[in-house]
Write an enzyme that holds these catalytic residues in place. Structure first.
Site, PDB file in Angstrom:
ATOM      1  N   HIS A  65     -27.595  19.953 -12.420  1.00 51.73           N
ATOM      2  CA  HIS A  65     -29.054  20.010 -12.552  1.00 51.73           C
ATOM      3  C   HIS A  65     -29.662  18.624 -12.793  1.00 51.73           C
ATOM      4  O   HIS A  65     -30.887  18.493 -12.841  1.00 51.73           O
ATOM      5  CB  HIS A  65     -29.474  21.010 -13.638  1.00 51.73           C
ATOM      6  CG  HIS A  65     -29.275  20.558 -15.041  1.00 51.73           C
ATOM      7  ND1 HIS A  65     -28.204  20.949 -15.812  1.00 51.73           N
ATOM      8  CD2 HIS A  65     -30.030  19.759 -15.841  1.00 51.73           C
ATOM      9  CE1 HIS A  65     -28.314  20.416 -17.016  1.00 51.73           C
ATOM     10  NE2 HIS A  65     -29.406  19.687 -17.061  1.00 51.73           N
ATOM     11  N   ASP A 110     -22.436  24.138 -13.172  1.00 57.00           N
ATOM     12  CA  ASP A 110     -23.357  23.035 -13.449  1.00 57.00           C
ATOM     13  C   ASP A 110     -22.574  21.728 -13.600  1.00 57.00           C
ATOM     14  O   ASP A 110     -22.432  21.168 -14.689  1.00 57.00           O
ATOM     15  CB  ASP A 110     -24.169  23.343 -14.708  1.00 57.00           C
ATOM     16  CG  ASP A 110     -25.331  22.379 -14.908  1.00 57.00           C
ATOM     17  OD1 ASP A 110     -25.683  21.661 -13.943  1.00 57.00           O
ATOM     18  OD2 ASP A 110     -25.889  22.354 -16.021  1.00 57.00           O
ATOM     19  N   SER A 204     -28.715  15.742 -20.949  1.00 58.56           N
ATOM     20  CA  SER A 204     -28.074  16.474 -19.860  1.00 58.56           C
ATOM     21  C   SER A 204     -27.069  15.612 -19.117  1.00 58.56           C
ATOM     22  O   SER A 204     -27.308  14.437 -18.837  1.00 58.56           O
ATOM     23  CB  SER A 204     -29.133  16.952 -18.855  1.00 58.56           C
ATOM     24  OG  SER A 204     -29.678  18.175 -19.243  1.00 58.56           O
TER      25      SER A 204
END
EC number: 3.4.21.-
Length: 258
Positions: A65, A110, A204
């Protein structure tokens, strides 16, 4: 409210959860300048928005992502105001996301593997972190790090990466807080049950390092960050070892585990 830990200026996905705005390690302290040699700052014209992990001189692992257009990667960085002499910047040459990833499910697979346009050199502040040799053990003490916001509700960006120690928890301790999590997402649950320490938005793609091994990728979590009974969710690196090794070996059609 739950967010995936990305940039504030990205559009929020209208799903059962939203993407996280960029924030940093909550409840941590400034990292030692020599303890994050594998940490990669992923940035564009607006600044740092994700992190990654250098696994050898030509490859970086981050979250799927975190994929976006026109980003660069900085190696050997610590302070955003005072440059290290050995800092290096690279562009992505190729990006690999699991071909069998479900595009409408951000949590599914992910993980993204990035080949650099040229190799980086090991130095005082740059060194790769190898892939894990075995699955992680529940109860392990793990290290998190990143340049995200150091406050859970409003954005407060530090000039340096922050680090914190958290624990690898049993999946059963995460399930009540995240009923949307499915076993096939291949995730780890890590944090402090009572809250107070957590990764957050701009973290992230960064590493979860347990017992010195690269075991997780920052993926998902609650907002505000650091809530009790809502630890962070991390992609399990060990489950993707074979896929990563296949891609690096040249088998670019390799698929990830289901």
């Amino acid at each position: 409210m739950v967010l995936i830990r990305v940039l504030a200026n990205l559009l929020i996905l209208q799903l059962s959860y939203a993407q996280k705005s960029p924030e940093l390690v909550v409840g941590g302290d400034e990292c030692n300048i020599n303890e994050h040699r594998s940490l990669v700052a992923i940035f564009n014209s607006t600044g740092f928005f994700c992190s990654g992990t250098l696994i050898n001189q030509e490859w970086v692992v981050t979250a799927a992502h975190c994929d976006s257009n026109n980003f660069k990667m900085k190696f050997g960085a610590h302070s955003q105001k005072v440059l290290n002499e050995d800092e290096q910047i690279r562009n992505p040459k190729e990006k690999f996301i699991c071909p069998n990833k479900k595009n409408n499910e951000v949590l599914d697979k992910d993980i993204m593997l990035i080949k650099l346009d040229s190799s980086v050199s090991n130095s005082e502040h740059i060194a790769p972190l190898s892939l894990p040799s075995s699955p992680p053990s529940v109860g392990s003490v793990c290290r998190i790090m990143g340049w995200g916001s150091i406050t859970p509700t409003k954005v407060t960006y530090p000039d340096v990466p922050y680090c914190a120690n958290i624990n690898l928890l049993d999946d059963a301790e995460c399930k009540p807080g995240y009923p949307e999590l499915l076993p096939e997402y291949r995730t780890l649950c890590a944090g402090i049950v009572q809250g107070g320490k957590d990764t957050c938005g701009g973290d992230s793609g960064g590493p979860l390092i347990c017992n010195g091994q690269f075991h997780g990728i920052v993926s998902y979590g609650a907002h505000p960050c650091g809530q009790s009974l809502k630890p962070g969710i991390y992609t399990t690196v060990f489950d993707y070892n074979d896929w990563i090794k296949s891609i690096i070996a040249g088998n670019t059609a390799a698929t990830c585990p289901p």
